[in-house]
Design a protein around this motif. Structure first.
Motif, PDB file in Angstrom:
ATOM      1  N   HIS A  21      48.292 -61.090 -22.785  1.00 27.04           N
ATOM      2  CA  HIS A  21      48.208 -60.076 -23.824  1.00 27.04           C
ATOM      3  C   HIS A  21      49.403 -59.124 -23.722  1.00 27.04           C
ATOM      4  CE1 HIS A  21      43.704 -60.109 -25.178  1.00 27.04           C
ATOM      5  NE2 HIS A  21      44.483 -60.786 -25.995  1.00 27.04           N
ATOM      6  N   ASN A  22      49.610 -58.330 -24.776  1.00 28.16           N
ATOM      7  CA  ASN A  22      50.762 -57.437 -24.855  1.00 28.16           C
ATOM      8  C   ASN A  22      50.938 -56.554 -23.627  1.00 28.16           C
ATOM      9  OD1 ASN A  22      51.885 -57.526 -27.755  1.00 28.16           O
ATOM     10  ND2 ASN A  22      49.674 -57.495 -28.041  1.00 28.16           N
ATOM     11  N   GLY A  23      52.169 -56.097 -23.466  1.00 30.34           N
ATOM     12  CA  GLY A  23      52.539 -55.141 -22.433  1.00 30.34           C
ATOM     13  C   GLY A  23      54.055 -55.095 -22.348  1.00 30.34           C
ATOM     14  N   TYR A  24      54.628 -53.900 -22.473  1.00 27.10           N
ATOM     15  CA  TYR A  24      56.084 -53.759 -22.501  1.00 27.10           C
ATOM     16  C   TYR A  24      56.446 -52.447 -21.814  1.00 27.10           C
ATOM     17  CZ  TYR A  24      55.018 -56.944 -26.319  1.00 27.10           C
ATOM     18  OH  TYR A  24      54.492 -57.967 -27.070  1.00 27.10           O
ATOM     19  N   LEU A  25      57.241 -52.508 -20.765  1.00 25.03           N
ATOM     20  CA  LEU A  25      57.666 -51.305 -20.051  1.00 25.03           C
ATOM     21  C   LEU A  25      59.153 -51.092 -20.317  1.00 25.03           C
ATOM     22  CD1 LEU A  25      56.991 -49.001 -18.076  1.00 25.03           C
ATOM     23  CD2 LEU A  25      57.634 -50.548 -16.210  1.00 25.03           C
ATOM     24  N   LEU A  26      59.467 -50.046 -21.056  1.00 24.23           N
ATOM     25  CA  LEU A  26      60.862 -49.697 -21.331  1.00 24.23           C
ATOM     26  C   LEU A  26      61.312 -48.702 -20.278  1.00 24.23           C
ATOM     27  CD1 LEU A  26      63.368 -49.864 -23.187  1.00 24.23           C
ATOM     28  CD2 LEU A  26      62.394 -47.931 -24.471  1.00 24.23           C
ATOM     29  N   MET A  27      62.220 -49.135 -19.416  1.00 21.62           N
ATOM     30  CA  MET A  27      62.770 -48.280 -18.366  1.00 21.62           C
ATOM     31  C   MET A  27      64.014 -47.586 -18.917  1.00 21.62           C
ATOM     32  SD  MET A  27      60.700 -49.144 -15.826  1.00 21.62           S
ATOM     33  CE  MET A  27      61.501 -48.759 -14.269  1.00 21.62           C
ATOM     34  N   PHE A  35      54.319 -49.515 -23.310  1.00 18.29           N
ATOM     35  CA  PHE A  35      53.792 -49.701 -24.656  1.00 18.29           C
ATOM     36  C   PHE A  35      52.694 -50.756 -24.654  1.00 18.29           C
ATOM     37  CE2 PHE A  35      58.226 -48.339 -25.420  1.00 18.29           C
ATOM     38  CZ  PHE A  35      57.994 -47.217 -26.206  1.00 18.29           C
ATOM     39  N   ASP A  36      51.586 -50.428 -25.312  1.00 16.07           N
ATOM     40  CA  ASP A  36      50.493 -51.361 -25.593  1.00 16.07           C
ATOM     41  C   ASP A  36      50.052 -52.206 -24.398  1.00 16.07           C
ATOM     42  OD1 ASP A  36      50.373 -50.368 -28.113  1.00 16.07           O
ATOM     43  OD2 ASP A  36      50.893 -52.223 -29.139  1.00 16.07           O
ATOM     44  N   PRO A  37      49.507 -51.558 -23.372  1.00 17.69           N
ATOM     45  CA  PRO A  37      49.041 -52.336 -22.223  1.00 17.69           C
ATOM     46  C   PRO A  37      47.767 -53.104 -22.549  1.00 17.69           C
ATOM     47  CG  PRO A  37      48.527 -50.016 -21.914  1.00 17.69           C
ATOM     48  CD  PRO A  37      49.336 -50.108 -23.174  1.00 17.69           C
ATOM     49  N   GLY A  65      42.020 -54.738 -29.286  1.00 17.24           N
ATOM     50  CA  GLY A  65      41.933 -55.016 -27.864  1.00 17.24           C
ATOM     51  C   GLY A  65      43.192 -55.531 -27.214  1.00 17.24           C
ATOM     52  N   ASP A  66      43.950 -56.387 -27.917  1.00 22.02           N
ATOM     53  CA  ASP A  66      45.132 -56.964 -27.289  1.00 22.02           C
ATOM     54  C   ASP A  66      46.225 -55.929 -27.059  1.00 22.02           C
ATOM     55  OD1 ASP A  66      45.082 -57.119 -30.163  1.00 22.02           O
ATOM     56  OD2 ASP A  66      46.922 -58.300 -30.121  1.00 22.02           O
ATOM     57  N   HIS A  67      46.028 -54.717 -27.570  1.00 16.04           N
ATOM     58  CA  HIS A  67      47.020 -53.661 -27.404  1.00 16.04           C
ATOM     59  C   HIS A  67      46.545 -52.527 -26.498  1.00 16.04           C
ATOM     60  CE1 HIS A  67      49.739 -55.196 -30.603  1.00 16.04           C
ATOM     61  NE2 HIS A  67      48.601 -55.762 -31.000  1.00 16.04           N
ATOM     62  N   CYS A  68      45.307 -52.592 -26.017  1.00 12.44           N
ATOM     63  CA  CYS A  68      44.824 -51.444 -25.249  1.00 12.44           C
ATOM     64  C   CYS A  68      43.851 -51.765 -24.125  1.00 12.44           C
ATOM     65  CB  CYS A  68      44.180 -50.428 -26.189  1.00 12.44           C
ATOM     66  SG  CYS A  68      42.644 -51.006 -26.963  1.00 12.44           S
ATOM     67  N   LEU A  69      43.356 -53.001 -24.012  1.00 11.16           N
ATOM     68  CA  LEU A  69      42.330 -53.278 -23.012  1.00 11.16           C
ATOM     69  C   LEU A  69      42.856 -53.239 -21.580  1.00 11.16           C
ATOM     70  CD1 LEU A  69      40.112 -56.027 -24.685  1.00 11.16           C
ATOM     71  CD2 LEU A  69      39.548 -53.635 -24.227  1.00 11.16           C
ATOM     72  N   GLY A  70      44.171 -53.104 -21.412  1.00 15.61           N
ATOM     73  CA  GLY A  70      44.727 -52.904 -20.071  1.00 15.61           C
ATOM     74  C   GLY A  70      44.791 -51.460 -19.645  1.00 15.61           C
ATOM     75  N   VAL A  71      44.455 -50.533 -20.560  1.00 14.61           N
ATOM     76  CA  VAL A  71      44.519 -49.109 -20.225  1.00 14.61           C
ATOM     77  C   VAL A  71      43.666 -48.759 -19.005  1.00 14.61           C
ATOM     78  CG1 VAL A  71      43.900 -46.792 -21.020  1.00 14.61           C
ATOM     79  CG2 VAL A  71      45.233 -48.291 -22.503  1.00 14.61           C
ATOM     80  N   PRO A  72      42.398 -49.219 -18.920  1.00 16.90           N
ATOM     81  CA  PRO A  72      41.593 -48.837 -17.747  1.00 16.90           C
ATOM     82  C   PRO A  72      42.244 -49.229 -16.422  1.00 16.90           C
ATOM     83  CG  PRO A  72      40.180 -49.757 -19.446  1.00 16.90           C
ATOM     84  CD  PRO A  72      41.593 -49.993 -19.899  1.00 16.90           C
TER      85      PRO A  72
END
Length: 307
Positions: A21-27, A35-37, A65-72
């Motif tokens: 699922h999505n997840g992007y870390l801009l350093m 973005f969108d974990p 869900g595919d943009h936020c269910l990694g938040v927890p």
């Protein structure tokens, strides 16, 4: 300083064997915009060699869900790893209930470093260290926002002009800090006398949306555009119905906005790696710049500054 995109996941609604699922870390120069974990982001961060200590912003475009269910998992990892710096959380204000559920989804020793930054309206801007973070609304069945990071414009010193005006050593730093220096003969040399404008660098993150004004405003002139291309053109009607873009539309946006590097992502599960040339081909018919099809755990640098 580092300016690069760490790709953590590239699937759309359904993850596959090869796409999380999505997840992007801009350093970006000490800031880390996550973005969108989506689901599994915490593990993907470990696999990519980044940590909770790298995150200074959590930016959610919308609450599918595919943009936020990694938040927890990310929030609890920030707490568990005792991240001491402030972490800002930007998300659509209309989804406050969902944010609260995700933020406190399970029992854990909480942290106080996370600050809510809900976004609403046509334009929301936040200072974010050396850059400005801007959110603009997109067009999706639920309220959704895209994000843009902008470095302020600066000036580049011209060695020949410094020499001509007799500016050297510590005087150069004084000129940059103060905007002018006074020479021994009493004459004043301004920063403009010895430098030329240097446009700031920028990056934009555009997820689930149809073509709309917000897409173009976010993408205008950016060095790096990370944009969903869920479908190929043969599914254009489906894309419009569900509020998504095709690879060709992503290319159209990049061309119209003068983007330097285009990163395609958020691929439907119906496509495999073998289809990547089709995505590049459709985007390339519209856009004559550099195109990257994102894969999990890869890194995409922000293009070098223009001369």
């Amino acid at each position: 300083m580092t300016r690069e995109l760490v790709v953590l996941g590239t699937a759309s609604a359904v993850p596959t064997r090869h796409r999380n699922h999505n997840g992007y870390l801009l350093m970006w120069d000490g800031q880390g915009f996550l973005f969108d974990p989506g689901e599994g982001t915490q593990r993907q961060m470990t696999m990519a060699g980044v940590s909770a200590h790298d995150v200074t912003w959590i930016c959610v475009t919308h609450f599918h869900g595919d943009h936020c269910l990694g938040v927890p998992g990310v929030v609890q990892r920030i707490a568990r790893d005792k991240v001491g710096h402030a972490v800002q959380a930007a998300y659509p204000a209309s989804g406050e209930e969902y944010w609260r559920r995700l933020r406190h989804a399970a029992v854990f020793a909480d942290t106080s470093v996370i600050t809510r930054r809900p976004v609403a309206g046509d334009v929301t801007r936040f200072p974010a260290g050396p850059v400005t973070l801007t959110a603009r609304p997109l067009s999706h069945p639920v309220e959704s926002y895209g994000y843009r990071v902008d470095e302020p414009d600066g000036r580049r010193m011209v060695p020949g002009e410094l020499t001509r005006h007799g500016i050297a050593g510590p005087m150069i730093g004084e000129l940059q800090r103060e905007g002018s220096v006074t020479l021994d003969d009493g004459s004043v040399v301004s920063l403009e006398d010895c430098s030329v404008p240097r446009p700031g660098q920028s990056a934009a993150f555009v997820m689930d949306t149809r073509l709309c004004d917000g897409v173009y405003a976010l993408a205008e002139g950016v060095d790096l555009l990370v944009i969903e291309s869920t479908f190929l053109s043969e599914e254009a009607a489906l894309a419009a119905e569900y509020g998504h873009l095709t690879a060709a539309q992503a290319g159209q946006v990049a061309q119209a906005c003068g983007v330097r590097r285009l990163v395609l992502t958020h691929f439907s599960e119906r496509y495999s790696f073998a289809d990547e040339p089709r995505f590049i081909g459709e985007a390339a018919k519209e856009f004559d710049g550099e195109i990257v099809t994102a894969r999990d755990l890869t890194r995409v640098p922000v293009p070098r500054r223009r001369p």
